[in-house]
Design a protein around this motif. Sequence first.
Motif, PDB file in Angstrom:
ATOM      1  N   LYS A   1      35.566  27.885  53.012  1.00 11.18           N
ATOM      2  CA  LYS A   1      37.011  28.642  53.181  1.00 11.18           C
ATOM      3  C   LYS A   1      38.006  28.839  52.043  1.00 11.18           C
ATOM      4  O   LYS A   1      39.175  28.455  52.028  1.00 11.18           O
ATOM      5  CB  LYS A   1      37.719  28.019  54.463  1.00 11.18           C
ATOM      6  CG  LYS A   1      37.223  28.352  55.817  1.00 11.18           C
ATOM      7  CD  LYS A   1      37.921  27.651  56.914  1.00 11.18           C
ATOM      8  CE  LYS A   1      37.084  27.935  58.203  1.00 11.18           C
ATOM      9  NZ  LYS A   1      36.003  27.180  58.380  1.00 11.18           N
ATOM     10  N   LEU A   2      37.408  29.000  51.053  1.00 10.30           N
ATOM     11  CA  LEU A   2      38.232  29.137  49.696  1.00 10.30           C
ATOM     12  C   LEU A   2      38.972  30.309  49.667  1.00 10.30           C
ATOM     13  O   LEU A   2      38.574  31.451  50.349  1.00 10.30           O
ATOM     14  CB  LEU A   2      37.065  29.110  48.674  1.00 10.30           C
ATOM     15  CG  LEU A   2      37.835  29.138  47.308  1.00 10.30           C
ATOM     16  CD1 LEU A   2      38.557  27.634  46.898  1.00 10.30           C
ATOM     17  CD2 LEU A   2      36.704  29.589  46.060  1.00 10.30           C
ATOM     18  N   GLU A   3      40.133  30.241  49.542  1.00 11.71           N
ATOM     19  CA  GLU A   3      40.961  31.223  49.373  1.00 11.71           C
ATOM     20  C   GLU A   3      42.131  31.008  48.295  1.00 11.71           C
ATOM     21  O   GLU A   3      42.100  29.844  47.734  1.00 11.71           O
ATOM     22  CB  GLU A   3      41.712  31.294  50.754  1.00 11.71           C
ATOM     23  CG  GLU A   3      42.482  30.494  51.031  1.00 11.71           C
ATOM     24  CD  GLU A   3      43.076  30.625  52.398  1.00 11.71           C
ATOM     25  OE1 GLU A   3      43.929  29.566  52.836  1.00 11.71           O
ATOM     26  OE2 GLU A   3      43.260  31.656  52.961  1.00 11.71           O
ATOM     27  N   ILE A   4      42.952  32.307  47.974  1.00 16.97           N
ATOM     28  CA  ILE A   4      43.811  32.145  46.951  1.00 16.97           C
ATOM     29  C   ILE A   4      45.182  32.326  47.524  1.00 16.97           C
ATOM     30  O   ILE A   4      45.281  33.348  48.216  1.00 16.97           O
ATOM     31  CB  ILE A   4      43.637  33.010  45.766  1.00 16.97           C
ATOM     32  CG1 ILE A   4      42.134  32.671  45.107  1.00 16.97           C
ATOM     33  CG2 ILE A   4      44.780  33.085  44.886  1.00 16.97           C
ATOM     34  CD1 ILE A   4      41.845  33.628  44.148  1.00 16.97           C
ATOM     35  N   GLU A   5      46.034  31.701  47.418  1.00 22.08           N
ATOM     36  CA  GLU A   5      47.401  31.584  48.101  1.00 22.08           C
ATOM     37  C   GLU A   5      48.290  32.235  46.969  1.00 22.08           C
ATOM     38  O   GLU A   5      48.134  32.078  45.789  1.00 22.08           O
ATOM     39  CB  GLU A   5      47.885  30.251  48.403  1.00 22.08           C
ATOM     40  CG  GLU A   5      47.359  30.096  49.663  1.00 22.08           C
ATOM     41  CD  GLU A   5      48.434  28.821  50.152  1.00 22.08           C
ATOM     42  OE1 GLU A   5      48.715  27.987  49.532  1.00 22.08           O
ATOM     43  OE2 GLU A   5      48.088  28.421  51.628  1.00 22.08           O
ATOM     44  N   GLY A   6      49.383  33.424  47.231  1.00 23.30           N
ATOM     45  CA  GLY A   6      50.104  33.821  46.235  1.00 23.30           C
ATOM     46  C   GLY A   6      50.682  35.026  47.121  1.00 23.30           C
ATOM     47  O   GLY A   6      50.136  35.555  47.902  1.00 23.30           O
ATOM     48  N   ARG A   7      51.884  35.659  46.390  1.00 23.64           N
ATOM     49  CA  ARG A   7      52.366  36.749  47.027  1.00 23.64           C
ATOM     50  C   ARG A   7      52.177  38.080  46.536  1.00 23.64           C
ATOM     51  O   ARG A   7      52.698  39.073  47.007  1.00 23.64           O
ATOM     52  CB  ARG A   7      54.101  36.563  46.658  1.00 23.64           C
ATOM     53  CG  ARG A   7      54.623  35.231  47.214  1.00 23.64           C
ATOM     54  CD  ARG A   7      54.379  34.780  48.706  1.00 23.64           C
ATOM     55  NE  ARG A   7      55.281  35.828  49.450  1.00 23.64           N
ATOM     56  CZ  ARG A   7      55.325  35.910  50.635  1.00 23.64           C
ATOM     57  NH1 ARG A   7      54.515  34.862  51.449  1.00 23.64           N
ATOM     58  NH2 ARG A   7      56.201  36.682  51.269  1.00 23.64           N
ATOM     59  N   GLY A   8      51.309  38.125  45.648  1.00 24.47           N
ATOM     60  CA  GLY A   8      50.746  39.413  45.420  1.00 24.47           C
ATOM     61  C   GLY A   8      51.507  40.122  44.120  1.00 24.47           C
ATOM     62  O   GLY A   8      51.240  41.309  43.795  1.00 24.47           O
ATOM     63  N   PHE A   9      52.421  39.322  43.724  1.00 25.83           N
ATOM     64  CA  PHE A   9      52.995  40.079  42.441  1.00 25.83           C
ATOM     65  C   PHE A   9      52.931  39.377  41.138  1.00 25.83           C
ATOM     66  O   PHE A   9      52.246  38.160  41.088  1.00 25.83           O
ATOM     67  CB  PHE A   9      54.699  39.996  42.739  1.00 25.83           C
ATOM     68  CG  PHE A   9      55.073  40.566  43.983  1.00 25.83           C
ATOM     69  CD1 PHE A   9      54.619  42.236  44.062  1.00 25.83           C
ATOM     70  CD2 PHE A   9      55.475  40.181  44.975  1.00 25.83           C
ATOM     71  CE1 PHE A   9      54.962  42.627  45.388  1.00 25.83           C
ATOM     72  CE2 PHE A   9      55.680  40.727  46.089  1.00 25.83           C
ATOM     73  CZ  PHE A   9      55.707  42.005  46.287  1.00 25.83           C
TER      74      PHE A   9
END
Length: 1715
Positions: free
Chosen positions: A1493-1501
């Motif tokens: 369940k690897l994922e990258i967190e962030g707001r996209g900016f």
Amino acid sequence: MEDLLVESGETKDPHNSVIEKQSSAESVKRTSKTIKPNAVVTPKISGPTGSARKRMEVKNSSDSSTTGVKSAATKSSLSRNSTLAPVTKRNSTGGLPEKQPLSITKQKTSVNSASGEKTSPVATEPLRRSLPEVRRSSFPSAATKSLSRSSISETRKAVSSVYVTRTSRTLPTSDLNRQDSGKKSFVKPSLSLSSSKRVPSTSLDSTASSTTRKVVPKVSSPSPRSPSVSSGSKGGSLSSLVKRSSGLSGHRKVATPESRDSRLVILPQVEIKAGDDVRLDLRGHRIRSLNSSALNLSPNLEFVYLRDNLLSTLEGVEILKRVKVLDLSFNDYKGHGFEPLENCEALQQLYLAGNQITSLVSLPELPNLEFLSVAQNKLKSLSMASQPRLQVLAASKNRISTLKGFPHLPALEHLRVEENPILTMPHLEAASILLVGPTLKKFNDRDLSREELAYAKRFPSHATLCIRDGWELSRPDHALDSTFRFLFEQWKDQFPPGYLLKELSIDQPFEEDACCCHFSFITDQTVSTDSDLVLKYQWYIGERTPANFIAIPDATGEVYWPKHDDINRILKVECTPILDGTECPTIFAISSPVSPGTGCPKVLKIDIRGELIEGNTIKGYAEVAWCGGTPGKGVASWLRRKWNSSPVVIVGADDEEYPLTLDDIDSCLVFMYTPVTEEGAKGEPQYAITDYVKPAPPSINDVHIIGDAVEGNTIKGVGKYFGGREGPSKFEWLREDMISGDFVFVSTGTTQYTLIKEDVGRRLAFVYIPINFEGHKGKSVSIVSQIVKPAPPKVTNMKIIGDLREGSKVTVTGNVAGGTEGSSRVQWFKTSSSAFEGESGLEAVSTSKIAKAFRIPLGAVGYFIVAKYTPMTPDGESGEPAYVISEREVETLPPSLNFLSITGDYSEGGILTASYGYIGGHEGKSTYNWYLHEVETDPGTLIPEVSGLLQYRITKDAIGKFISFKCTPIRDDGIVGAPKTCMGQERVHPGSPILLRLQIVGTFVEGSLLTVDKKYWGGEEGDSVFRWFRTSSDGNQSDIKDATTSSYTLSVDDIGFFISVSCEPVRSDWARGPTVLSEQIGPIIPGPPTCNSLEFHGSFVEGEHLSFIASYSGGEKGDCVYEWFRLKSNGIKDKLNAGEFYELRIEDVGRRVELIFMPVRKDGIKGVAKSVMSSVVAPAEPMGVELVIPDCCEDKMVVPQKTYFGGQEGDGQYIWYRTKNKLNGPALIDISDTCEDISICGKTLTYTPSLEDVGAYLALYWLPTRADGKCGKPLVSICNCSVTPALPVVSNVHIKELSSGTYFGGGEYFGGYEGPSLFSWYRETNEGTIILINGVNSRTYQVTASDYNCRLLFGYTPVRSDSVAGELRLSEATDIILPELPKIEMIVLTGKAVEGDVLTAVEVIPTSEVQQHVWGKYKKDVRYQWFCSSGTGSDTSFEPLPSHHSCSYKVRLEDIGRCLRCECIVTDVFGRSSEPAYAETTPILPGTPRIDKLEIEGRGFHTNLYAVRGVYSGGKEGKSRIQWLRSMVGSPDLISTPGETGRMYEANVDDVGYRLVALYTPVREDGVEGQPVSASTDPIAVEPDILKEVKQKLDLGSVKFEALFDKDRSLKKVPGLGSLERRILEVNRKRIKVVKPGSKTSFPTTEIRGTYAPPFHVELFRNDQHRIMIVVDSENEVDLLVQTRHLRDVIVLVIRGLAQRFNSTSLNSLLKIET
């Protein structure tokens, strides 16, 4: 925490409220129609771009990674605003209305804020250091809770095909949450964290939001720049990704009608193990009220997420009494009613960011609140109630301009106030440190500056309170005066009228040392007042930060002594001025923290109390500060200091009290005190000195007169003077007047007075008038003497006359005056000295005190003779004695006798005394001898018994003989003189016979023997004559017949009479003397009743009668008492009931019988009891008296009735005979000789008939035998009836299990011969009901299914052969009949003992038919319990795992290295449990390292911070490797990002349009690597705020920017202020140039000019967010600095936008600019 993403600058414009009322569905449709993929709607925006955001980016150079976090967050926020700008209705998390004009005003800032803003290449190092702290934080695990599966499925249906493709990498977050949310509250958070204790990093500024809600108004305002950072929560990550996808990519790539009609595609998909009963997530549902019935709030909720709604009030939140996390961010709340939160006492995290709150004053105290976000509001101050556990306060992007009213936050660790007007306040960080205290760890997302910490320590403690009241921070050296003036201004209207405050302070407090407060008021010269001002004090103790002060009991003085518990705490003193009894408002002072004591005591105050007047006692008092030591006894001493001299120690004055003496007058006294603790620490000695001691007023006491009041004597008056030094005191003598009684003056000036003849018979008075040395008079004191007596007689001219030799006679003569010689007395003494030395050295030699003539005794030889002559008057008054001593010593003579004589009566009994005169020195041991002579001429016979004696009592032996005495003188030196003998004058003759004594000896009681006690004298006694007389009470005397001897026994006839005896002494020669009658004795009283003799009458044989014969005396006999006793062998007596006769019994045999006879007189008087003991009683001949056999019955013991006589019965012979016929007469007597039908059946006394005896007769033969073996005559007896059988009974009825399910009933029959007995079986239920089992009448029984869960009973009814039936007897019930217990043969574990694998326990059932049947029919369930080992070796033990009770168990990380055990127990329907079966594993091995369940967190900016997160498994994670890459959309190629290997990545402008890819290689701690896994983001978009500015400037086509150029650029990180020069950067659609501005002395100069043709490019520096390099070609490049990162990004994007025709990727498409 879920959605713990910090947002700033996002507030709602009230003008937007009308547009926002449209439905979300219409908004989504309109958006899909208006916005095309890769296209942007550009609003009309005018005005310059603001650049006043650098203040929030001021950071410590060591914490540069946090800068990246904030910048990225800011870009993310701005990007969202611009992305949704064309939408008329915001999406579920908020948006901007279409085509609202925007005007952003530039704010001036100082260049100083740019220092220290270098960015670390790896932005995730602080994160790694803080991860353990995050896991220990108080954020609940429920933050990762997910929505239901139905929500997820609806979301998947609603998205387009393109969207589904993209979310396939993000949606598995929910699966990740399912497995890991139960273990940790969040995993690998993407926060930039400090190493603080429990709370996440202060980069948490406000609550996260996917979009902004405010349309920027036309008026200029600060551009929101606060960072937004993901908290690391799984739920938050998924929420942000879904929102971002729905808000950006979903709008760009809508391809299906289903996506246009979707309304819930943007809700976060959150999943956690906590159930929906404690979690509520309704973000973006346009909720307007918490009281809505559709909201379904319940008191059980713990996690409530209501952000991005339309809430304007908190009414209804009071029901959430158990809520822990409450997210109300981005609503319409204005903050005027926080009161409903008072019920939320369990609340730990409160998110209020993005509202329109203007004040927190009504926010109640929440006892468990740890995190509070109020960013992006309209707060002007942080005034609120104290929050005792608040650790993080995020208040960025507000309007805070003052610290006034700052609350008491004792646990605060992180404080963020970026982008507030208050940032212009100098040393804001130091002021925050003062307000918060030592708990503060970070300020504005960076560690506290050492300089600011040091700066804060320079301020006084009360500065904190002043800051809260509005005082502006000044320089530390001016702070004391400044705060005083500040407080003065606050209090000046409260001062007492006519007074002004001059000083207020508190000394530096030390432990157990006096701490004094100083409040000083002065009178106001402009106001007159006559009243005195009284100050009242009260001390308080607070924490290290001046707050929460508690009054100290009894501390109400100017001085307070801090205790040991007060160390490091703050003291506060409140002073209340009181004027004319009216209390004025209080003022206060604050101390610095209490310091530990030094342990060395010191004297604070020392003084001497007491009046300095001679005779008084003064005392020294010392006030000691023990300074942490144990109070001990100090050393005190007194010194005396004379005028103009040094002090001298007063010996013995070592106490605190000292009495003033005469020596102290006109001297000063010094009291010196040295404090000493119990530990031995000595302080500095201190002293106090008095004034000069004054003398006391002169006085006199104890006045008395010395001397005898006798004529001619001199008497003296004396007294004890007191009062300084005595001066010329006055003395007066007065004589009493005999007539008037008054005293007349006779003498003065002297204390002595000689009595004269006129004083005789009168009294004298002595008057003492004290006068001191200065001439001061005291009170006079007088004393009166005794009456003066006349003078006594006196002797003169004394001399001793006579020869001074032993035995000579001497005489003393003298002249007597005042008396007569005849009445005078003389006493003679001897002395060894020739001179008279007083009477104490004299030894008396004469007993007479009168004779004046004296014969010198032998004892005076060698001594001087002294005569003491005492003159006397005729009336007996004596004068003073006079002494005279002889001229020489007394001489001695040779030993001789000057005379020898014998005196006395020469008759028998007479005493002869020899006397002689010895001369010749001191007599030694002279010899004396007495002799008897038949004739005077014979030499005589020595009487040896009287040798050496001077007296001789004549005995009978001397009768008719002469007696002589011979003396030989011997001096003490052994010289013997001539002996002398003296012969008696006549022969010794006998004395006349007389009785010298005659008396009766004995008691005058009847029966007593009276004897005569006499003393005869007068030669040899012959037969003296005795007569006894009886005298009655009336005086008649009569002889007692035959009483003529010297003894007489009183008889009963003498009772009441007096008895006397007469004796006529008769000498042996028949010479008679006078008859002497003795005194009478009596009256004779009866004697005590006495038994004179007592004896038994009769023989001592068993059965005989005993009587007794007793002789009595003692008055008339009464009813005498006699008692019979049997004496046992152990000495114990048994009283027998018998009269005058006693019949001996068997019990008496071998024992003695005792008779005690108590004589009793007729008058009831008892005498002394007398006893007589018999000999041992002999037994009688043995014989049987009686033998009877009762009726006999089977099994009943037959006890024959027999009577024995003849001593103690022994073991007789008993023989029982069984006979068919009844015998009588001789046949019975000769039964032993009869053999026919007779058999012996017993040989004991008793016999129990058996079954054989039934119907026969029983006969008993008895041979009586005594205990000694002697036998008597035998007896035979037979029963009257034959033996009858017993009733039929049965006993021991029982059940025996023969085999499984087969039982046998048994019992023991008795009662004659058994006939056809009856058998039955019964079934007993659990309720106790007993039911007969029909048809079963045998002893055996086979169990049926009906018997299960019941008990069995066996019934036995005995029947005798004659058909007589007995009573039914039931056996004890069996145990509950149950089928065989299910058994487990063994347990088998399937699966591998490896972390992450699933172990399954499989039970093996025994193969027997019974077990198969039991398992198939009666098994209820199987229980499992898993255990984990602890310890090693022999100490290994297994501990149960509480929550693991299924047959399967997934091996966990913490199980590695341990063994697992599964316990299995099967239970049946009857509630029974089998024996547990076990299966154990080998030690658990770690699994292969894997990341799921690897994922990258962030707001996209491009300004956001991105964090990689996944679920690791496979042992303990080691140094896993992470590499950040870029990927162009539609291209499989990956572009490396050098140096980016941390878990967090800060995006920049270079990432715009690219996807971020994180390659995660899991590595176990032992170095084993797993399979690399990658995750990617959506294409990075431009931050909305920056996007607006860039579009605006691109629309203009030509833009100028201000920049700085470092002319001395070197390797140093921070450019110096003196090396920076201003530059103008001009860009347009064709070219770019850098111009150096002109000055007064120079013109503007173009330094760089060029087009955008390659190789033109703009370079960024990741380690410096303010630096850009513009490269025109290889020879023309310039390195510029800008003030903020925001400005840098705008410049770069504008340049690249203008140079788009030279770019491979159109920047317009990236910026969404329509061409």
